[in-house]
Structures are given as structure tokens and as C-alpha cells.
Motif scaffolding. Structure first.
Motif, PDB file in Angstrom:
ATOM      1  N   GLU A 181       7.864 -80.943  17.360  1.00 28.50           N
ATOM      2  CA  GLU A 181       7.315 -81.706  16.961  1.00 28.50           C
ATOM      3  C   GLU A 181       7.183 -80.979  15.646  1.00 28.50           C
ATOM      4  O   GLU A 181       8.087 -80.503  14.945  1.00 28.50           O
ATOM      5  CB  GLU A 181       5.592 -81.425  17.004  1.00 28.50           C
ATOM      6  N   PRO A 182       7.129 -81.674  14.102  1.00 23.27           N
ATOM      7  CA  PRO A 182       7.895 -81.476  12.920  1.00 23.27           C
ATOM      8  C   PRO A 182       7.217 -79.769  12.364  1.00 23.27           C
ATOM      9  O   PRO A 182       7.472 -79.447  12.405  1.00 23.27           O
ATOM     10  CB  PRO A 182       6.605 -82.180  12.163  1.00 23.27           C
ATOM     11  N   GLY A 183       6.117 -79.547  13.462  1.00 18.57           N
ATOM     12  CA  GLY A 183       5.536 -78.114  12.517  1.00 18.57           C
ATOM     13  C   GLY A 183       5.367 -76.938  14.143  1.00 18.57           C
ATOM     14  O   GLY A 183       4.802 -76.141  14.525  1.00 18.57           O
ATOM     15  N   ALA A 184       5.656 -78.056  15.442  1.00 18.80           N
ATOM     16  CA  ALA A 184       6.174 -76.669  16.736  1.00 18.80           C
ATOM     17  C   ALA A 184       7.172 -77.651  17.346  1.00 18.80           C
ATOM     18  O   ALA A 184       7.170 -78.516  17.962  1.00 18.80           O
ATOM     19  CB  ALA A 184       4.750 -77.521  17.567  1.00 18.80           C
ATOM     20  N   GLY A 185       8.117 -76.170  16.771  1.00 11.75           N
ATOM     21  CA  GLY A 185       9.644 -75.872  17.983  1.00 11.75           C
ATOM     22  C   GLY A 185       9.280 -75.274  18.750  1.00 11.75           C
ATOM     23  O   GLY A 185       9.161 -75.037  20.185  1.00 11.75           O
ATOM     24  N   SER A 186       9.921 -73.895  18.611  1.00 11.35           N
ATOM     25  CA  SER A 186      10.076 -72.957  19.251  1.00 11.35           C
ATOM     26  C   SER A 186       8.649 -71.943  19.822  1.00 11.35           C
ATOM     27  O   SER A 186       7.853 -71.601  20.648  1.00 11.35           O
ATOM     28  CB  SER A 186      10.702 -71.839  18.929  1.00 11.35           C
ATOM     29  N   ASP A 187       7.014 -72.481  18.460  1.00 12.49           N
ATOM     30  CA  ASP A 187       5.811 -71.822  18.313  1.00 12.49           C
ATOM     31  C   ASP A 187       5.219 -73.054  19.310  1.00 12.49           C
ATOM     32  O   ASP A 187       4.510 -74.102  18.236  1.00 12.49           O
ATOM     33  CB  ASP A 187       5.712 -71.741  17.069  1.00 12.49           C
ATOM     34  N   ASN A 188       5.218 -73.289  20.175  1.00 11.43           N
ATOM     35  CA  ASN A 188       4.817 -74.080  21.220  1.00 11.43           C
ATOM     36  C   ASN A 188       3.143 -74.906  20.849  1.00 11.43           C
ATOM     37  O   ASN A 188       2.133 -75.000  21.355  1.00 11.43           O
ATOM     38  CB  ASN A 188       5.094 -74.298  22.667  1.00 11.43           C
ATOM     39  N   SER A 189       2.856 -73.250  20.553  1.00 15.50           N
ATOM     40  CA  SER A 189       1.061 -73.202  20.360  1.00 15.50           C
ATOM     41  C   SER A 189       0.593 -73.510  19.254  1.00 15.50           C
ATOM     42  O   SER A 189      -0.363 -74.149  18.524  1.00 15.50           O
ATOM     43  CB  SER A 189       0.550 -71.214  20.227  1.00 15.50           C
ATOM     44  N   ALA A 190       1.864 -74.427  18.737  1.00 14.81           N
ATOM     45  CA  ALA A 190       1.163 -74.747  17.390  1.00 14.81           C
ATOM     46  C   ALA A 190       1.241 -76.652  17.455  1.00 14.81           C
ATOM     47  O   ALA A 190       0.812 -77.410  16.699  1.00 14.81           O
ATOM     48  CB  ALA A 190       2.286 -74.740  16.219  1.00 14.81           C
ATOM     49  N   MET A 191       1.253 -77.382  18.621  1.00 12.72           N
ATOM     50  CA  MET A 191       1.800 -78.050  18.908  1.00 12.72           C
ATOM     51  C   MET A 191       0.664 -78.827  18.612  1.00 12.72           C
ATOM     52  O   MET A 191      -0.574 -79.119  19.084  1.00 12.72           O
ATOM     53  CB  MET A 191       1.186 -78.862  20.719  1.00 12.72           C
ATOM     54  N   THR A 250      -5.379 -91.539  25.824  1.00 14.35           N
ATOM     55  CA  THR A 250      -5.107 -91.915  24.585  1.00 14.35           C
ATOM     56  C   THR A 250      -4.023 -90.626  23.841  1.00 14.35           C
ATOM     57  O   THR A 250      -4.934 -89.649  23.344  1.00 14.35           O
ATOM     58  CB  THR A 250      -6.482 -92.164  23.550  1.00 14.35           C
ATOM     59  N   PHE A 251      -2.854 -91.535  23.072  1.00 16.92           N
ATOM     60  CA  PHE A 251      -2.282 -90.069  22.957  1.00 16.92           C
ATOM     61  C   PHE A 251      -2.559 -89.924  21.230  1.00 16.92           C
ATOM     62  O   PHE A 251      -2.182 -90.821  20.807  1.00 16.92           O
ATOM     63  CB  PHE A 251      -0.656 -90.383  23.459  1.00 16.92           C
ATOM     64  N   ASN A 252      -1.985 -89.627  20.848  1.00 13.44           N
ATOM     65  CA  ASN A 252      -2.002 -89.315  18.996  1.00 13.44           C
ATOM     66  C   ASN A 252      -1.269 -87.756  18.346  1.00 13.44           C
ATOM     67  O   ASN A 252      -1.323 -87.455  19.011  1.00 13.44           O
ATOM     68  CB  ASN A 252      -3.513 -89.685  18.327  1.00 13.44           C
ATOM     69  N   GLY A 253      -0.092 -88.229  17.485  1.00 12.51           N
ATOM     70  CA  GLY A 253       0.893 -87.343  17.148  1.00 12.51           C
ATOM     71  C   GLY A 253       2.273 -87.390  17.252  1.00 12.51           C
ATOM     72  O   GLY A 253       2.422 -88.836  17.002  1.00 12.51           O
ATOM     73  N   THR A 254       3.072 -86.691  16.661  1.00 15.38           N
ATOM     74  CA  THR A 254       4.358 -86.820  16.418  1.00 15.38           C
ATOM     75  C   THR A 254       5.609 -86.803  16.936  1.00 15.38           C
ATOM     76  O   THR A 254       4.743 -84.897  17.097  1.00 15.38           O
ATOM     77  CB  THR A 254       4.480 -86.512  14.825  1.00 15.38           C
ATOM     78  N   LYS A 255       6.267 -86.861  17.368  1.00 16.43           N
ATOM     79  CA  LYS A 255       7.697 -85.894  18.546  1.00 16.43           C
ATOM     80  C   LYS A 255       8.550 -85.738  17.056  1.00 16.43           C
ATOM     81  O   LYS A 255       9.176 -87.150  16.552  1.00 16.43           O
ATOM     82  CB  LYS A 255       7.088 -86.085  19.725  1.00 16.43           C
ATOM     83  N   THR A 256       9.482 -85.263  17.348  1.00 10.45           N
ATOM     84  CA  THR A 256      10.841 -85.376  16.494  1.00 10.45           C
ATOM     85  C   THR A 256      12.198 -84.459  17.278  1.00 10.45           C
ATOM     86  O   THR A 256      11.760 -83.495  17.761  1.00 10.45           O
ATOM     87  CB  THR A 256      10.669 -84.600  15.105  1.00 10.45           C
ATOM     88  N   LEU A 257      13.040 -85.573  16.669  1.00 11.25           N
ATOM     89  CA  LEU A 257      14.131 -84.146  17.401  1.00 11.25           C
ATOM     90  C   LEU A 257      14.150 -84.842  18.834  1.00 11.25           C
ATOM     91  O   LEU A 257      14.760 -83.697  19.219  1.00 11.25           O
ATOM     92  CB  LEU A 257      14.576 -83.283  16.984  1.00 11.25           C
ATOM     93  N   ILE A 258      13.699 -85.786  18.947  1.00 10.37           N
ATOM     94  CA  ILE A 258      13.925 -85.668  20.286  1.00 10.37           C
ATOM     95  C   ILE A 258      15.200 -86.675  21.039  1.00 10.37           C
ATOM     96  O   ILE A 258      15.385 -87.820  20.382  1.00 10.37           O
ATOM     97  CB  ILE A 258      12.596 -86.630  20.934  1.00 10.37           C
ATOM     98  N   THR A 259      16.335 -86.220  22.313  1.00 14.51           N
ATOM     99  CA  THR A 259      17.001 -86.298  22.839  1.00 14.51           C
ATOM    100  C   THR A 259      16.917 -87.600  23.361  1.00 14.51           C
ATOM    101  O   THR A 259      16.314 -87.161  24.586  1.00 14.51           O
ATOM    102  CB  THR A 259      18.030 -85.001  22.871  1.00 14.51           C
ATOM    103  N   SER A 260      17.840 -88.209  23.551  1.00  8.86           N
ATOM    104  CA  SER A 260      18.244 -89.897  24.609  1.00  8.86           C
ATOM    105  C   SER A 260      16.784 -90.343  23.961  1.00  8.86           C
ATOM    106  O   SER A 260      16.679 -91.226  25.025  1.00  8.86           O
ATOM    107  CB  SER A 260      18.657 -89.652  25.191  1.00  8.86           C
ATOM    108  N   ALA A 261      15.887 -90.565  23.124  1.00 12.61           N
ATOM    109  CA  ALA A 261      14.862 -91.594  23.112  1.00 12.61           C
ATOM    110  C   ALA A 261      14.684 -92.377  23.438  1.00 12.61           C
ATOM    111  O   ALA A 261      14.386 -93.210  23.911  1.00 12.61           O
ATOM    112  CB  ALA A 261      13.618 -90.635  22.323  1.00 12.61           C
TER     113      ALA A 261
END
Length: 380
Positions: free
Chosen positions: A125-135, A147-158
Motif C-alpha cells: 500500500e502507499p503507506g505499508a510495504g515492508s511495514d505490514n502493520s501499517a496496512m 466490503t473492502f475499502n482502501g488502496t493497493k500500489t505497485l501490484i504486479t500483473s494486476a
């Protein structure tokens, strides 16, 4: 320790080599890279030849496969110059085969059989990569729905996937490790949108941002146990890092072979540049790094097959191989000189793609965090 290959491994590698020459020549790979396309036809050919089901349970049409054989095959595909060409999709599918329901298993295996990417991993995510606790992406369960809400980023092959394996947290659970669950979410649902990200590495695998705005579907999309998503994902992370290391080894070997051949043919000052000591020094140090990488990868795979705990070994292997492989490619680029940076030269593609492996699967720095604390623990 026996460094010889079994007869079965020799036959598998020989068969794979024939398939690579037929279905995955350099012209094919270069075209994929130029046009930013997935190697779908090659993956289908691999599946048709039986390589796509190695390591899967027999009840799903698979064939048992040890870790050493898996990395040998991943290394051989990468040595053809194809980045992430084998192994990672199998490991992804293992998450579903181990934790998913029957409908999810049939769907994912069907995509693999067709040569398609089974799903994209929605973790960063924009604020959570290596720091998964910040998801921050949330999954709220209600009336048999999620129901899902949020943003994912740098997702490979999406963009090439029908599904997203989403890691999302229940906002009502305080412990972040116990709040995260795993879900298989179709990419065509209302409220789910994507934005492609152009990058200088991994052209045959797209990357994008994914936005989820009140994306809702039945609770049957849950993969495994609610609240155990992070633990489930970690189950295959060690093997993923090993396959990435094998991929780095194969691509670095490809860069070395190209550079050594070029040094033997390129004439300057009336003689091949390979006859000059400075070029020989580069090739020698590159060969040493390749030998170290190969020993590291094979020993780590052997440890997996022996059921030995990897502890720091997987992180050490991934860190060393990702860094050393890029160093080999960088020296190969130097040997090629100006020719090496021209578009269409294989070494330039290898150089680009290997740089990406110092992020993918865990950064160099996170590997230090994983291995370093384990080393200290072992000596406390």
C-alpha cells in the motif's frame, strides 16, 4: 555433499531446454519486453509439457517436486533471459491450494492451465510495504458479505489477472497480525478501479495502483481462516525468496555468458578485449559471484528438502543473490560498453530486471532485518 544431478533432473532440464529453444527464443522475449506483454503462450506450453503442475498435490493433477528441482528449473528459464518466467505462479497457486475452498482451487488451476497469471497479490500500500502493520485497507464483514475499502500500489500483473489476492484488515481487531485476512477478489467488481504505473523494470509484468471503494462480495471470497491471512502468506514467503534467488542466478548467468562471448569477439587495439587483464579481472570476479550464488541457492533448497529450519538462511540467500546478480549484470554492461545501453541489447534488459529484484520479494534492507535479528538471537 553430492553436487551431481539425478537422472530425473537431467531429463527434466534437457526437456525444458528443448521447450525453451522452441517456445521462448530471445526474439520472443525481446518482443514481450518491447510491447509490455505477458509470456502467456510460453506459460501455456510449460503447462502442456507438465512443468506447470510440478509441486502440486496429486489430487489436483500435480506431480511431487522437491525444492532443488524447482530452483533448477527456475534457474534454467531465467538463464534464457526471461524474468520471473517460472516458479512464482506455482507458489502463488499454492496459497489457494493450501488454504482456499474447492471453487477457488478449480478457478485458479484453470487459469494456470491456460497460461494465465492466476491472480495478483494485493499486499503493498502507499503507506505499508515492508511495514505490514501499517496496512490500512479494510475488510468489514456484515450479513454474509464483505466490503473492502482502501488502496493497493505497485501490484504486479494486476492488469493481466482476473483476481486479486487481497490482504485486508478488520478495523475492529486491535492486533494488526490478527486483524489481517486473505481474500480472493475478482478484478471486475463495481468499485474496483486500476491505474497503470510505468516502470523501468519488469516490462513483461505490469504494475498498477488499485482502488477499492465499497467493493462488496459474499464472504465465500475469504481464503483460509479469518484473521490468519498474514500467517498464511508467510508460509510460502521463504520458498518465494528462494525462487527469486534462483531467478537472479539464472539471469546473472545469462548476462555473464553474453559478456564473456562479447569479450572474446570484440576487437580493440588489434586484439579481443577479453585478452586484456582488466576485462579478465571483471569476468573472474563475476564467475566467483556466480559460483557463490549457485552454492547458496542449491544449499538453501537442500535445507528445505531436508525439513531444516531456514531461520536466517532464506533472507541471506535472497539478499546476496539479488545484490550479486545485479553486480554481475552491471559488469556485463560495462564490458559491452556503449552497445550495452542500447535498446534491444539483452544485457540492458537483464540489468534493468535484476535491479528490480532488490525490491521484489523483500528489499535488501528488510532481508538484513530478518536475518540480522535471527543471527543475534542465535548467539544470545
Amino acid at each position: 555433499m553430492d553436487f551431481g544431478l539425478t537422472d530425473e533432473q537431467e531429463l527434466l532440464l534437457e526437456s525444458l531446454g528443448d521447450l525453451l529453444e522452441r517456445e521462448c527464443p530471445e526474439s520472443y522475449i525481446a518482443d514481450l519486453d518491447l510491447n509490455h506483454q505477458q509470456p502467456t503462450s510460453f506459460r501455456k506450453a510449460m503447462n502442456d509439457a507438465g512443468f506447470g503442475s510440478l509441486g502440486f498435490p496429486e489430487e489436483y493433477g500435480g506431480t511431487p517436486c522437491d525444492a532443488v528441482t524447482l530452483v533448477l528449473l527456475a534457474e534454467r528459464v531465467a538463464r534464457q533471459g526471461l524474468n520471473n518466467g517460472y516458479g512464482l505462479e506455482l507458489l502463488q497457486a499454492t496459497d489457494i491450494l493450501e488454504f482456499g475452498n474447492e471453487d477457488q482451487k478449480r478457478e485458479i488451476l484453470g487459469y494456470l492451465a491456460a497460461g494465465e497469471v492466476p491472480f495478483a497479490l494485493g499486499f503493498t500500500e502507499p503507506g505499508a510495504g515492508s511495514d505490514n502493520s501499517a496496512m490500512a485497507t479494510t475488510a468489514v464483514h456484515h450479513d454474509g458479505m464483505v466490503t473492502f475499502n482502501g488502496t493497493k500500489t505497485l501490484i504486479t500483473s494486476a492488469l493481466a489477472s482476473k483476481n486479486l489476492l487481497v490482504m485486508a484488515k478488520d478495523p475492529a481487531v486491535e492486533n494488526p497480525r490478527e486483524a489481517i485476512s486473505m481474500y480472493l477478489v475478482p478484478m471486475d467488481l463495481p468499485g474496483l478501479t486500476t491505474n497503470r504505473l510505468d516502470k523501468i523494470v519488469w516490462h513483461i509484468s505490469d504494475s498498477c495502483e488499485i482502488f477499492m471503494d465499497d467493493v462488496t462480495l459474499p464472504e465465500s471470497c475469504l481464503v483460509g481462516v479469518k484473521g490468519a491471512g498474514f500467517k498464511q502468506l508467510m508460509r510460502n514467503f521463504e520458498l518465494e525468496r528462494l525462487v527469486i534467488a534462483a531467478n537472479c542466478l539464472g539471469q546473472a548467468q545469462c548476462a555473464f555468458d553474453d559478456a564473456a562471448s562479447y569479450a572474446a569477439q570484440r576487437v580493440q587495439f588489434g586484439k579481443p578485449i577479453g585478452s586484456f587483464q582488466l576485462i579478465q579481472l571483471k569476468l573472474t570476479d563475476m564467475a566467483i559471484k556466480l559460483e557463490n550464488m549457485r552454492n547458496f541457492v542449491y544449499r538453501t533448497a537442500w535445507m528445505v528438502d531436508q525439513g531444516l529450519p531456514l531461520k536466517s538462511q532464506g533472507a541471506l540467500c535472497k539478499r546476496y543473490c539479488a545484490m550479486a546478480a545485479f553486480e554481475v549484470a552491471d559488469e556485463a554492461m560495462q564490458i559491452f560498453g556503449g552497445v550495452g545501453v542500447t535498446v534491444g541489447t539483452r544485457v540492458s534488459r537483464l540489468w534493468r530486471d535484476l535491479r528490480g529484484h532488490r525490491f521484489g520479494g523483500g528489499t535488501d534492507e528488510i532481508m538484513v532485518h530478518i536475518a540480522g535479528r535471527q543471527i543475534v538471537k542465535d548467539h544470545s
